[in-house]
Design a protein around this motif. Sequence first.
Motif, PDB file in Angstrom:
ATOM      1  N   GLU A 109       0.831  -1.204   0.000  1.00  0.00           N
ATOM      2  CA  GLU A 109       0.000   0.000   0.000  1.00  0.00           C
ATOM      3  C   GLU A 109       0.868   1.257   0.000  1.00  0.00           C
ATOM      4  N   MET A 110       1.987   1.225   0.747  1.00  0.00           N
ATOM      5  CA  MET A 110       2.902   2.358   0.766  1.00  0.00           C
ATOM      6  C   MET A 110       3.533   2.560  -0.621  1.00  0.00           C
ATOM      7  N   LEU A 111       3.935   1.465  -1.264  1.00  0.00           N
ATOM      8  CA  LEU A 111       4.495   1.555  -2.610  1.00  0.00           C
ATOM      9  C   LEU A 111       3.461   2.076  -3.606  1.00  0.00           C
ATOM     10  N   GLN A 112       2.217   1.621  -3.477  1.00  0.00           N
ATOM     11  CA  GLN A 112       1.154   2.091  -4.364  1.00  0.00           C
ATOM     12  C   GLN A 112       0.960   3.586  -4.231  1.00  0.00           C
TER      13      GLN A 112
ATOM     14  N   ASP B 142      10.390  -7.074   1.353  1.00  0.00           N
ATOM     15  CA  ASP B 142       9.264  -7.777   1.960  1.00  0.00           C
ATOM     16  C   ASP B 142       9.731  -8.450   3.259  1.00  0.00           C
ATOM     17  N   PRO B 143       8.813  -8.971   4.054  1.00  0.00           N
ATOM     18  CA  PRO B 143       9.190  -9.556   5.348  1.00  0.00           C
ATOM     19  C   PRO B 143      10.167 -10.729   5.241  1.00  0.00           C
TER      20      PRO B 143
ATOM     21  N   TYR C  80      10.327  -6.250  -3.469  1.00  0.00           N
ATOM     22  CA  TYR C  80       8.968  -6.352  -3.997  1.00  0.00           C
ATOM     23  C   TYR C  80       9.031  -6.337  -5.519  1.00  0.00           C
ATOM     24  N   GLN C  81       8.087  -7.003  -6.123  1.00  0.00           N
ATOM     25  CA  GLN C  81       8.023  -7.106  -7.572  1.00  0.00           C
ATOM     26  C   GLN C  81       6.971  -6.146  -8.108  1.00  0.00           C
TER      27      GLN C  81
ATOM     28  N   PHE D 159      -1.115  -1.595 -12.975  1.00  0.00           N
ATOM     29  CA  PHE D 159       0.118  -2.289 -12.594  1.00  0.00           C
ATOM     30  C   PHE D 159      -0.155  -3.306 -11.506  1.00  0.00           C
ATOM     31  N   LEU D 160       0.820  -4.178 -11.299  1.00  0.00           N
ATOM     32  CA  LEU D 160       0.781  -5.191 -10.256  1.00  0.00           C
ATOM     33  C   LEU D 160       1.938  -4.968  -9.294  1.00  0.00           C
ATOM     34  N   LEU D 161       1.714  -5.240  -8.039  1.00  0.00           N
ATOM     35  CA  LEU D 161       2.755  -5.269  -7.006  1.00  0.00           C
ATOM     36  C   LEU D 161       2.579  -6.576  -6.239  1.00  0.00           C
ATOM     37  N   TRP D 162       3.701  -7.295  -5.997  1.00  0.00           N
ATOM     38  CA  TRP D 162       3.574  -8.519  -5.233  1.00  0.00           C
ATOM     39  C   TRP D 162       4.858  -8.824  -4.478  1.00  0.00           C
TER      40      TRP D 162
END
Length: 132
Positions: free
Chosen positions: A41-44, A78-79, A84-85, A94-97
């Motif tokens: 959410e922060m990256l978004q 990530d944890p 992050y991708q 876009f996608l974030l994962w």
Amino acid sequence: MKYFKLSCVILGFLIFVGLFVPSLVNCPPLNQNDEAELDIEMLQTAISVYYKKNNRLPENLGNLIDGSIIYIQRLPKDPWVIDYQYSIVSADSFLLWSKGSILNSDALVLSAYKYEGNSFIKVVIDKSGFGT
């Protein structure tokens, strides 16, 4: 003088409550998937600000910290301590994962976003509407 003493008592009580009551509340720690969701959410948010400033999505997450304007202080890992991708699906989606969530056999942490109106919204991925 009467009101001054009452004010001091009330102020003392509020300080007591502020110092000791939070230690009585037991909040469970976030699990790794929840931490990843918060990072995404922060990256978004940073991507959204970049999009509004540049009228396009960043080519990669590194664009958020490189350049004359910094959109995020640092790129989180990530944890599971993996980057992050990020993948651009179309000019406005876009996608974030979290790759770590896949490699560690946890539930996949993936979010898809599409620009609608004047902001990015999280969308459900299906064949019909995302990225078209």
